[in-house]
Design an enzyme around this catalytic site. Structure first.
Site, PDB file in Angstrom:
ATOM      1  N   GLU A  99      34.850  37.267  39.511  1.00 14.96           N
ATOM      2  CA  GLU A  99      33.883  37.708  40.204  1.00 14.96           C
ATOM      3  C   GLU A  99      32.556  37.701  39.349  1.00 14.96           C
ATOM      4  OE1 GLU A  99      35.790  42.353  41.460  1.00 14.96           O
ATOM      5  OE2 GLU A  99      34.700  42.345  39.184  1.00 14.96           O
ATOM      6  N   GLU A 139      40.076  41.923  46.662  1.00 15.11           N
ATOM      7  CA  GLU A 139      40.188  42.963  45.698  1.00 15.11           C
ATOM      8  C   GLU A 139      39.803  44.112  46.785  1.00 15.11           C
ATOM      9  OE1 GLU A 139      38.235  43.489  42.360  1.00 15.11           O
ATOM     10  OE2 GLU A 139      39.121  42.160  41.049  1.00 15.11           O
TER      11      GLU A 139
END
Length: 553
Positions: free
Chosen positions: A120, A195
């Site tokens: 991320e 995710e």
């Protein structure tokens, strides 16, 4: 893993934790419970692929986002950057990970099908040169298969590196996923939700997060119908053991240390048993199996037992068991003391006969203040507390401040400000307090504290370690019920179960049957607040959703 197969999953996604594998600089550990290669091999034996996420930054509600604490002792080192010291420590670490895992990639006959670079990163920065250095380091470490990045949908552009597969976090609209990936990957897939959140994690003092499966089943169905791969974060959250919980902290919200339970309201509960969410997701996945394929039966839930109340019959007061002191004019941080986790007692003497405000500048994270070894109050970073009004008796006064590291921040810009303890200075009545003695309590081995049935506490309410035992004729999972206790940590047979705190929402500590034994089992409890409590019991189900006010004198 058998449960994953039974729900219809074919792949296990796993992080690799730098602070577990290199807890001290240049001291690597891939043994025992840290044997990540064996974990991957077991997945292969169970017929499962593996997606590897060694980053080395992982977030994951994990202490310091997976970084080892000692990085902060390297002067000038800046994590997640092109700063040379950081890159050198990163390089040494990822080389060690490569030795363990690169041979297990699918292109070398193993079951690791993808390896994630960074984590991320687009939510943190947008330095493509830094990302490319990451990519080259992974390849140099032997990861020569399929590399990918993952970012929340708004940050894919910043966090993706050309040539790698861009995966998307946090959305499940097939059209939006295809558009995002195509824009960043030459107009082609494959398409992967890295995710997908079937619920959320918990932090101390807030309600347990739950989301009904019905809010997700249609979304899961549409993703699978579109031929998009999906990774459930979490399928099984489990428990964050030892002192490895992280914390969130942003400019728009307070410091939020996470609970030891990482149940997550996931398809598998904390103990690894199927939930109603599991069964509903299984029904959706079953519709999309290749023709002729069926799912294995769902393994039965593991039995759980209660343990009758028993008394902890020996005690040692920490004020009576001080290690050697480190003395300094100003208070030292955990990092200055080369201490990773746990607690530090700060002690000095000041002139009494006064009242005033005791100020701890940049407290990290929770402090209990004592005047002549009598508790005077608490300061809690969660509540932005750093000042306590105290009254000092006449004469020379011993001032003690017992500070807990409640978890280094694991996400956001404050990764760079993660030292623990009293990180600046202490003032009383407007004047700086100096001449400190620091006593380290890392609690890396609770057996170092020799409790006695005849111990006399010098302090009526200072922290204690209490010990006792219980005897069982058969082993099964169980849950220590800490409802009547205050704040602390529990060990069973030497295993650190994690933290408890009466404010909730978590009130129990999960004990797997593998850590119990027929016959006598040893228990140790570090209790910070309700030190007169002696009775402990275990129940056959968790309590993860009870908030309450903690009342202590």
């Amino acid at each position: 893993m058998k449960m994953a197969k039974a729900m219809g999953l074919n792949t296990i996604g796993t992080y690799v934790f730098w602070n577990l594998h290199e807890p001290q600089k240049d001291k690597f550990d891939f043994s025992g419970n840290n044997n990540i290669a064996e974990f991957v091999k077991i997945a292969q034996q169970e017929g499962l692929w593996v997606i590897l996420r060694p980053s080395p930054y992982i977030c994951a509600e994990w202490e310091f986002g997976g970084y080892p604490y000692w990085l902060q002792n390297e002067k000038g080192l800046v994590v997640r950057s092109t700063e040379m010291q950081y890159l050198e420590e990163y390089r040494k670490y990822i080389q060690q990970v490569g030795k363990q895992l690169a041979p297990l990639q699918i292109n070398h006959g193993g079951n690791i099908i993808m390896v994630q670079v960074e984590n991320e990163y687009g939510s943190y920065a947008a330095d493509k040169n830094y990302l490319d250095i990451n990519r080259k380091m992974f390849i140099d470490a032997g990861f020569d298969g399929l590399l990918y990045t993952c970012d929340p949908a708004p940050d894919v552009k910043d966090g993706h590196l050309a040539g790698l597969l861009p995966a998307v976090n946090g959305i499940d609209n097939p059209e939006k996923i295809r558009k995002l990936v195509n824009e960043n990957h030459d107009g082609k897939g494959p398409y992967f939700i890295a995710e997908w959140y079937p619920a959320w994690f918990d932090w101390w003092g807030t309600a347990h997060h739950t989301v009904p499966a019905a809010q997700y089943t249609k979304k899961l169905d549409s993703v699978l119908a579109a031929g998009i791969s999906i990774n459930m974060y979490m399928f099984h959250g489990g428990t964050t053991r030892d002192f490895m919980n992280g914390a969130n902290y942003k400019d728009i919200s307070p410091y939020e240390p996470q609970t030891s339970s990482y149940d997550y309201d996931a398809p598998l509960n904390e103990a690894g048993n199927a939930t109603e969410k599991f069964m509903q997701f299984r029904s959706v996945i079953e519709k999309h199996l290749p023709k002729g394929q069926t799912l294995p039966a769902v393994p039965a839930a593991k039995p759980a037992m209660a343990i009758a109340p028993f008394k902890l019959n020996s005690v040692v007061a920490l004020f009576d068991a001080l290690p050697a002191a480190v003395k300094n004019v100003n208070p030292l941080t955990f990092e200055d003391l080369k201490q990773d986790y746990g607690y530090v007692l700060y002690r000095t003497t000041i002139q009494g006969g006064r009242k005033g405000a005791l100020e701890l500048k940049q407290l990290r994270d929770y402090a209990i203040v004592f005047v002549n070894q009598k508790r005077a109050g608490f300061l809690d970073r969660r509540l932005n507390q750093n000042t306590l009004e105290i009254s000092l008796p006449a004469g020379e006064v011993q001032l003690d401040i017992f500070v807990e590291n409640m978890g280094r921040v694991n996400f956001g810009k404050y990764l760079l400000e993660n030292k623990k303890g009293i990180t600046e200075q202490v003032n009383f009545a407007g004047a700086e307090v100096k001449s400190w003695s620091m006593y380290s309590f890392p609690f890396s081995n609770v057996n170092n504290f020799k409790a006695s049935t005849t111990a006399t506490k010098k302090s009526s309410n200072g922290p204690t370690v209490q010990k006792g035992s219980f005897t069982i004729n058969a082993v099964a999972d169980t849950y220590l019920d800490m409802t009547d206790w205050g704040k602390g940590v529990v060990w069973i047979n030497g295993h650190n179960l994690g933290k408890y705190w009466a404010i909730g929402p978590q009130q129990t500590l999960y004990v797997p049957r593998e850590w119990l034994k027929k016959g006598k089992n040893e228990v140790a409890v570090l209790e910070l607040l309700k030190t007169d409590q002696q009775i402990l019991k275990a129940i056959d189900q968790p309590i993860l959703n009870t908030l309450k006010k903690l009342n202590v004198d």
